[in-house]
Scaffold this motif. Structure first.
Motif, PDB file in Angstrom:
ATOM      1  N   PRO A 136       0.817  -1.225   0.000  1.00  0.00           N
ATOM      2  CA  PRO A 136       0.000   0.000   0.000  1.00  0.00           C
ATOM      3  C   PRO A 136       0.847   1.269   0.000  1.00  0.00           C
ATOM      4  CG  PRO A 136      -0.766  -1.551   1.665  1.00  0.00           C
ATOM      5  CD  PRO A 136       0.546  -2.073   1.176  1.00  0.00           C
ATOM      6  N   ALA A 137       2.012   1.225   0.632  1.00  0.00           N
ATOM      7  CA  ALA A 137       2.879   2.405   0.700  1.00  0.00           C
ATOM      8  C   ALA A 137       4.306   1.946   0.939  1.00  0.00           C
ATOM      9  CB  ALA A 137       2.423   3.340   1.827  1.00  0.00           C
ATOM     10  N   GLY A 199     -16.605   4.647  -2.853  1.00  0.00           N
ATOM     11  CA  GLY A 199     -16.167   3.606  -1.925  1.00  0.00           C
ATOM     12  C   GLY A 199     -14.659   3.632  -1.784  1.00  0.00           C
ATOM     13  N   LEU A 200     -14.134   4.786  -1.404  1.00  0.00           N
ATOM     14  CA  LEU A 200     -12.707   5.061  -1.508  1.00  0.00           C
ATOM     15  C   LEU A 200     -11.834   4.001  -0.841  1.00  0.00           C
ATOM     16  CD1 LEU A 200     -10.933   7.268  -2.724  1.00  0.00           C
ATOM     17  CD2 LEU A 200     -10.874   8.343  -0.499  1.00  0.00           C
ATOM     18  N   SER A 206      -7.961  -2.673  -1.804  1.00  0.00           N
ATOM     19  CA  SER A 206      -8.192  -4.028  -2.285  1.00  0.00           C
ATOM     20  C   SER A 206      -6.879  -4.656  -2.737  1.00  0.00           C
ATOM     21  CB  SER A 206      -9.190  -4.014  -3.452  1.00  0.00           C
ATOM     22  OG  SER A 206      -8.595  -3.481  -4.609  1.00  0.00           O
ATOM     23  N   THR A 207      -6.777  -5.952  -2.539  1.00  0.00           N
ATOM     24  CA  THR A 207      -5.563  -6.674  -2.936  1.00  0.00           C
ATOM     25  C   THR A 207      -5.316  -6.536  -4.427  1.00  0.00           C
ATOM     26  OG1 THR A 207      -5.905  -8.280  -1.161  1.00  0.00           O
ATOM     27  CG2 THR A 207      -4.455  -8.939  -2.966  1.00  0.00           C
ATOM     28  N   LEU A 270      -3.986   4.881   2.084  1.00  0.00           N
ATOM     29  CA  LEU A 270      -2.946   3.876   1.877  1.00  0.00           C
ATOM     30  C   LEU A 270      -1.824   4.002   2.901  1.00  0.00           C
ATOM     31  CD1 LEU A 270      -2.969   4.182  -1.981  1.00  0.00           C
ATOM     32  CD2 LEU A 270      -3.480   2.085  -0.746  1.00  0.00           C
ATOM     33  N   ARG A 271      -1.452   5.224   3.276  1.00  0.00           N
ATOM     34  CA  ARG A 271      -0.430   5.409   4.309  1.00  0.00           C
ATOM     35  C   ARG A 271      -0.916   4.898   5.659  1.00  0.00           C
ATOM     36  NH1 ARG A 271       4.696   6.214   2.571  1.00  0.00           N
ATOM     37  NH2 ARG A 271       4.741   7.678   0.843  1.00  0.00           N
TER      38      ARG A 271
END
Length: 362
Positions: A136-137, A199-200, A206-207, A270-271
């Motif tokens: 994600p980050a 639906g942020l 999501s994977t 994501l962070r």
């Protein structure tokens, strides 16, 4: 070639492989071999024929190539400088970042130019990081593979009539195409998620999105470009090298100014995933145990995987589960448990541990 020192230098870098790819991509067809040193190509029945050499080791290679450029320009009704530029780029993949609404002369404010170049670099860095280990980050230093790739990227000339950042990427190694594929899939997935921003959190986390190359770093890079002093948006495109089967594929992804707030929020989501992950299951081996005599609880370090990387996770257990973990450690058994994963500085901690399982088969 008197007075053409710069052209000679450029021509010496054009490989026979690139030359062959260019002429075939522009409609020239192979007629016959010319011994074992070249092939004869023709554009049409009325056009002159050209010789495409097999090797660049001939003493007059650049002279012959310059003569060929003249024939190509006359036959294709293009400027020699354009032909020469295309030849030098024939074996390179190009990533183009174009400002969709620059001034009439193609200029933009200098501060915006600095931001766009820096964020274009950050975009490539994000793709290189995601290419081999999507997360994600990303924080911390680049991997050896990523550094190797990014060192090979060159900044090309901009284009007349618009402001374009040209990033020139070698196409001769698999490592290069892996990175560019991840850049393309990451940008496409990012644009897809931007268009469905209601639906942020679900979209960004999501994977499937992460595996495609979406990351906080990529969102920050694209959002940073849109935050520059430009009036509209950007168009990121990829032109594949003429060498290979993908030369005719078209890739273009557009973002406009209205996407900047969405990308900023996505980066925060994501962070946060990098720091806080509730209801996370960890599996691994116990690599350290610690408990004070006066304390019934014990602290355990488990070697597991977080965000795709092997790392140690600290867990505090009550007396019953601590004894089970000690037994698993003594018997070299893997354990699995659920909890709320949190990052404290450089240390991962699993709070509220539950559902402890000793994996008897290891």
């Amino acid at each position: 070639m008197n007075g053409r020192i710069s052209e000679s230098d450029v021509l010496s870098k054009v490989t026979p492989r690139a030359l062959r790819a260019y002429v075939e991509a522009h409609g020239w067809r192979k007629v016959e071999p010319y011994g074992d040193v070249a092939d004869v190509y023709a554009f049409g029945s009325d056009s002159p024929e050209i010789l495409v050499p097999m090797s660049s080791r001939f003493a007059d290679y650049t002279l012959r190539l310059w003569q060929m450029v003249t024939v190509l320009a006359d036959t294709e009704e293009r400027e020699r400088e354009d032909i020469l530029r295309d030849l030098t780029l024939a074996d390179l993949d190009q990533v183009r970042v174009r400002v969709t609404d620059s001034h009439a002369d193609g200029s933009i404010p200098i501060e915006a130019g600095v931001v766009l170049v820096q964020q274009s670099w950050n975009m490539l860095v994000a793709a290189a990081r995601s290419a081999w280990q999507p997360r994600p980050a990303f924080n911390g230093p680049l991997s050896k593979k990523s550094r190797k790739y990014l060192k090979s990227v060159r900044l090309g000339q901009t284009e007349q009539g618009s402001f374009v950042i040209n990033l020139l990427c070698p196409s001769d190694e698999e490592i290069h195409r892996v990175m560019l594929d991840k850049l393309v899939s990451g940008l496409r997935a990012t644009r897809y998620a931007v268009d469905r921003a209601e639906g942020l959190a679900q979209f960004w986390l999501s994977t499937e999105q992460i595996d495609s190359g979406v990351s906080a770093n990529l969102c920050e890079a694209v959002g940073g470009m849109l935050g520059a002093e430009i009036d509209s948006g950007i168009d990121v495109s990829v032109r594949w090298a003429l060498i290979g089967s993908r030369a005719k594929e078209k890739v273009g992804i557009q973002f406009d100014k209205s996407h900047a707030p969405v990308l900023e929020e996505a980066s925060r989501v994501l962070r946060r995933e990098l720091r806080e992950q509730p209801h996370k299951r960890i599996k691994g081996y116990v690599n350290s145990l610690a408990r004070q005599q006066s304390d019934r609880r014990g602290r355990v370090s488990i070697k597991g995987r977080v965000n795709g990387s092997s790392t140690s996770v600290r867990v505090d257990f009550g007396p019953e589960d601590y004894h089970r973990v000690v037994d698993a450690h003594d018997r070299r058994r893997m354990i699995s448990l659920e909890g709320d994963l949190m990052r404290e500085g450089r240390q991962w901690t699993l709070a509220n541990p539950r559902s402890l399982v000793i994996l008897e088969d290891g």
